[in-house]
Structure formats: structure tokens, C-alpha cells
Write an enzyme that holds these catalytic residues in place. Structure first.
Site, PDB file in Angstrom:
ATOM      1  N   HIS A  22       0.820  -1.166  -0.013  1.00 52.40           N
ATOM      2  CA  HIS A  22       0.223   0.064   0.052  1.00 52.40           C
ATOM      3  C   HIS A  22       0.952   1.370   0.044  1.00 52.40           C
ATOM      4  CE1 HIS A  22      -4.027   1.995   1.785  1.00 52.40           C
ATOM      5  NE2 HIS A  22      -3.023   2.856   1.274  1.00 52.40           N
ATOM      6  N   HIS A  24       1.460   5.362  -1.773  1.00 49.22           N
ATOM      7  CA  HIS A  24       0.948   6.544  -2.536  1.00 49.22           C
ATOM      8  C   HIS A  24       2.134   6.958  -3.128  1.00 49.22           C
ATOM      9  CE1 HIS A  24      -3.210   6.728  -0.630  1.00 49.22           C
ATOM     10  NE2 HIS A  24      -2.317   6.197   0.242  1.00 49.22           N
ATOM     11  N   LYS A 107      -9.516  -0.476  -5.721  1.00 50.52           N
ATOM     12  CA  LYS A 107      -9.675   0.234  -4.510  1.00 50.52           C
ATOM     13  C   LYS A 107     -11.152   0.848  -4.195  1.00 50.52           C
ATOM     14  CE  LYS A 107      -7.863   2.010  -0.538  1.00 50.52           C
ATOM     15  NZ  LYS A 107      -6.559   2.605  -0.109  1.00 50.52           N
ATOM     16  N   HIS A 144     -10.314   0.923   1.850  1.00 52.75           N
ATOM     17  CA  HIS A 144     -10.257   1.893   2.868  1.00 52.75           C
ATOM     18  C   HIS A 144     -11.311   1.930   3.919  1.00 52.75           C
ATOM     19  CE1 HIS A 144      -8.594   5.880   4.439  1.00 52.75           C
ATOM     20  NE2 HIS A 144      -9.972   5.778   5.057  1.00 52.75           N
ATOM     21  N   HIS A 179      -4.780  -0.574   5.923  1.00 52.25           N
ATOM     22  CA  HIS A 179      -4.210   0.254   7.321  1.00 52.25           C
ATOM     23  C   HIS A 179      -5.009   0.046   8.577  1.00 52.25           C
ATOM     24  CE1 HIS A 179      -6.941   2.726   5.401  1.00 52.25           C
ATOM     25  NE2 HIS A 179      -6.227   3.102   4.526  1.00 52.25           N
ATOM     26  N   ASP A 252       1.153   2.373   3.584  1.00 50.36           N
ATOM     27  CA  ASP A 252       0.353   3.820   3.289  1.00 50.36           C
ATOM     28  C   ASP A 252       1.242   5.065   3.370  1.00 50.36           C
ATOM     29  OD1 ASP A 252      -1.977   5.231   2.788  1.00 50.36           O
ATOM     30  OD2 ASP A 252      -2.594   5.314   4.812  1.00 50.36           O
TER      31      ASP A 252
HETATM   32  O1  DOR Z   1      -3.682   9.233   5.731  1.00 52.45           O
HETATM   33  C1  DOR Z   1      -3.809   8.780   4.395  1.00 52.45           C
HETATM   34  N1  DOR Z   1      -3.351   9.554   3.376  1.00 52.45           N
HETATM   35  N2  DOR Z   1      -4.707   8.036   4.354  1.00 52.45           N
HETATM   36  C2  DOR Z   1      -5.447   7.855   3.283  1.00 52.45           C
HETATM   37  O2  DOR Z   1      -6.214   6.954   3.231  1.00 52.45           O
HETATM   38  C3  DOR Z   1      -5.139   8.601   2.012  1.00 52.45           C
HETATM   39  C4  DOR Z   1      -3.733   8.887   2.084  1.00 52.45           C
HETATM   40  C5  DOR Z   1      -3.181   9.945   1.032  1.00 52.45           C
HETATM   41  O3  DOR Z   1      -3.433   9.997  -0.246  1.00 52.45           O
HETATM   42  O4  DOR Z   1      -2.661  11.000   1.342  1.00 52.45           O
HETATM   43 ZN    ZN Z   2      -3.638   4.939   1.396  1.00 53.77          ZN
END
Ligand code: DOR
Ligand code: ZN
Length: 344
Positions: A22, A24, A107, A144, A179, A252
Site C-alpha cells: 500500500h 502513494h 480500491k 479504505h 491500514h 500507506d
Molecule cells: O492518511 C492517509 N493519506 N490516508 C489515506 O487513506 C490516503 C492518504 C493520502 O493519499 O494522502
Molecule cells: Zn493509503
């Protein structure tokens, strides 16, 4: 194959190259820095689709994967595992073409639950055709799991009844609850069928809500779902240390610019890719749970996703270092703290 040489206080630790289920990576000019940071530590990472614009079909998925791989130097073996974002009304054909393009997960972001999730479905029924197609194609549903209508700290527990309904309605769908942050969710996953698994982040294992806001507000630890109590963290640690194949690592890692994080309306997200593995090694070691580290970061997730076992190795040395205040222009997890292990 996690080897600690000289057992008691070994100076070196060799792990299979971990997977991050997971992450980003965002889009735009910082993409390359985040990808390269991750690729130093991980052999594969499941890339989240909540970019702007989002990854919602085979074309955008393929284009995003190409951008990611174009950032990688030849010397780094790294495989981005791709996902797409479920949108209300998404049809079976879209799912099938995403699967054919290599998507391993779709997702589900409840509408308004987190960063760039305003366009998410408001209930699972809104994506029923897509979920049936994912079930048939063997594409994992990544969730999520927060109900945005519940109070902030209760959102995860409040989502569990909806998850129960999804499990009932799609009896062959494989699901990852992302998460985890609460005892309730740990319990739900532990008692659920084999086709239900979960990711746990390093920050939810390391910190409690008091680290975020007990003394002064630390926006760099603010995330969704929020980090919770010591009792919740205990349940998460027990799950991670249990060696159960249902619980595996997903960072995450979610970078947001320092100015945004330190503004009057900080977005959720912890930038943890650069520090998660050494911090976890320190934690598992200090808690006497080293045996569980390899399954947690480098085998249980791959097995659940039906991927080959991790290739390559990661070597860490016991050499304390202080995490810089900024990495890649972002305040990373554990900024300013000392970690006992570093990348060899
Ligand atoms: O804390 C988070 N940031 N939780 C999420 O689900 C998304 C992520 C983000 O993309 O910034
Ligand atoms: Zn995330």
C-alpha cells in the site's frame, strides 16, 4: 531467510527484499523521488490510485505504470503492482480490461473518506457490477474501511458491518482491509474467512494518538485512519507479531508537502517509505518478535496476492542514524529520531 548473524546482538540483518502492499506515489514532479525512495527498500509495491486525475481504467493504469517505471534507474529492480479506483457505476468491462492490463487490486474509497476520495462510491451497491467482475477475475478488493459519517475515531469500527455485507454478497471475492487501526478491526479480520486479510502500517504499530497530539500537535503523524490508543496498538502489534498470514505490511506512505502539513488544515498522510523498514526491524527486535518480521514484510502479502515469493535481498546494518528532518522535501516518519538500523 531472515538471518541475524551472531544471534544475540547481530550487527547485520538480511531479509528477502520486502513488499509494500500500500503506497502513494502521487503524480507530477515529485513522483520520481518517491518511487526511487521506495525502490531502495522494496522489491514491489502496490500503488494506490487516488492520484489527480485518478487511475480508473486500463489506459490511465498503463500510463501511470509507465511513468513510474520511467523514473527507475537500471540498478533498481522494482515492480509496481497496479490498482484502480472503484467509481460508482463502473462496469464489468472496465474491470476486465484493468485486470488484463495487470491490475491486482481495485480500491474502494467510501465517498469523502480521505484524500482525493470525494468521487468514491457512497455504498458497495454502487459498485456491484464491478465487484462481481473482480470476484470472477480474481482481482483483490482493497478497502479504505472508514465510515465518513461516524465520529473520527469510530469510523473504522463503524465500517465493519458494511464489510460483513460485502463478504456475504460476494462469497469468493478476496478482500484486504487496509491500514488497520483498531482492536475491533484486528478481531474482525482474525475471525473472518481466509479470503479476508489486512495491511498494517509502521506508524500504526509504532505510535499512539498521544504521540500525535498528547503534548503538541504533530501534523506529520496525522493520517486516515487516525492512529489510536495504546490498547489498539497492542492489538495491532499482536497481529503483526503473530506470524498470521492474514496480516501483512502496507506502509500507506503518503507524502504531503511540508507547507500543507503545517497549515491550518493538514491533510492526512505519513511519509514512511524511507524509514518504515528500519523502524519495524527495531520494533520487532525490541519486542522479541524478529521471527515474525519476514512473514510480515516479505511473504504473507505475496501469498495472499498470489504473487511469486520476493526476489532479491535487503541488507541492514546495526548502525544508529538520525532521520533527517526532510527527505525528498517531505517530513518523514521518525524525523529527528534515532533508528538503530540502516540500509547497508
Ligand atoms: O492518511 C492517509 N493519506 N490516508 C489515506 O487513506 C490516503 C492518504 C493520502 O493519499 O494522502
Ligand atoms: Zn493509503
Amino acid at each position: 531467510m531472515s538471518e541475524a548473524k551472531n544471534s544475540a546482538l547481530s550487527e547485520e540483518m538480511i531479509l528477502p527484499k520486502p513488499d509494500d502492499f500500500h503506497v502513494h506515489f502521487r503524480q507530477g514532479e515529485s513522483l520520481g523521488a518517491y518511487v526511487r525512495s521506495s525502490a531502495q527498500w522494496f522489491g514491489r509495491a502496490l500503488v494506490m490510485p487516488n492520484t489527480l486525475p485518478p487511475v480508473v481504467d486500463a489506459g490511465s493504469l498503463d500510463a501511470y505504470r509507465k511513468k513510474i517505471t520511467a523514473c527507475l534507474p537500471e540498478s533498481l529492480d522494482f515492480i509496481p503492482l497496479m490498482s484502480f479506483k472503484l467509481l460508482a457505476g463502473m462496469d464489468a468491462k472496465t474491470v476486465e480490461t484493468c485486470a488484463a492490463a495487470g491490475a491486482v487490486a481495485g480500491k474502494y474509497y467510501p465517498a469523502g473518506a480521505t484524500t482525493n476520495a470525494a468521487d468514491g462510491p457512497s455504498n458497495p451497491g454502487a459498485v456491484s457490477e464491478a465487484l462481481s467482475a473482480m470476484e470472477s477475475a480474481g482481482v483483490v478488493l482493497s478497502i479504505h474501511g472508514e465510515d465518513p459519517d461516524a465520529p473520527s475515531l469510530e469510523r473504522e469500527a463503524a465500517f465493519l458491518p458494511a464489510l460483513e455485507k460485502i463478504l456475504d454478497r460476494w462469497p469468493r471475492l478476496r478482500i484486504v482491509l487496509e491500514h488497520l487501526s483498531t482492536r475491533e478491526a484486528v478481531d474482525f479480520v482474525a475471525k473472518g474467512p481466509e479470503r479476508l486479510a489486512a495491511t498494517i502500517t509502521a506508524h500504526h504499530l509504532l505510535f499512539t494518538i498521544d504521540d500525535m497530539m498528547g503534548a503538541g500537535l504533530n501534523p506529520h503523524l496525522f493520517c486516515k485512519p487516525p492512529i489510536k490508543s495504546a490498547a489498539d496498538r497492542r492489538a495491532l502489534r499482536n497481529a503483526a507479531f503473530s506470524g498470521s498470514p492474514k496480516f501483512f505490511f502496507g506502509s500507506d506512505s503518503a507524502p504531503h508537502a511540508r507547507a500543507a502539513k503545517e497549515s491550518a488544515r493538514a491533510p492526512g498522510g505519513v511519509y514512511s517509505s524511507p524509514t518504515a523498514i528500519p523502524a519495524l526491524l527495531g520494533l520487532f527486535e525490541s519486542e522479541g518478535a524478529l521471527e515474525a518480521l519476514k512473514p510480515f514484510v516479505a511473504s504473507s502479502g505475496a501469498r495472499f496476492y498470489r504473487l511469486p515469493a520476493p526476489q532479491g535481498r535487503l541488507r541492514l546494518l546495526r548502525e544508529p542514524w538520525t532521520v533527517p528532518g526532510e527527505i525528498d522535501g517531505i517530513v518523514p516518519m521518525c524525523a529527528g529520531s534515532e533508528l538503530a538500523w540502516r540500509l547497508a
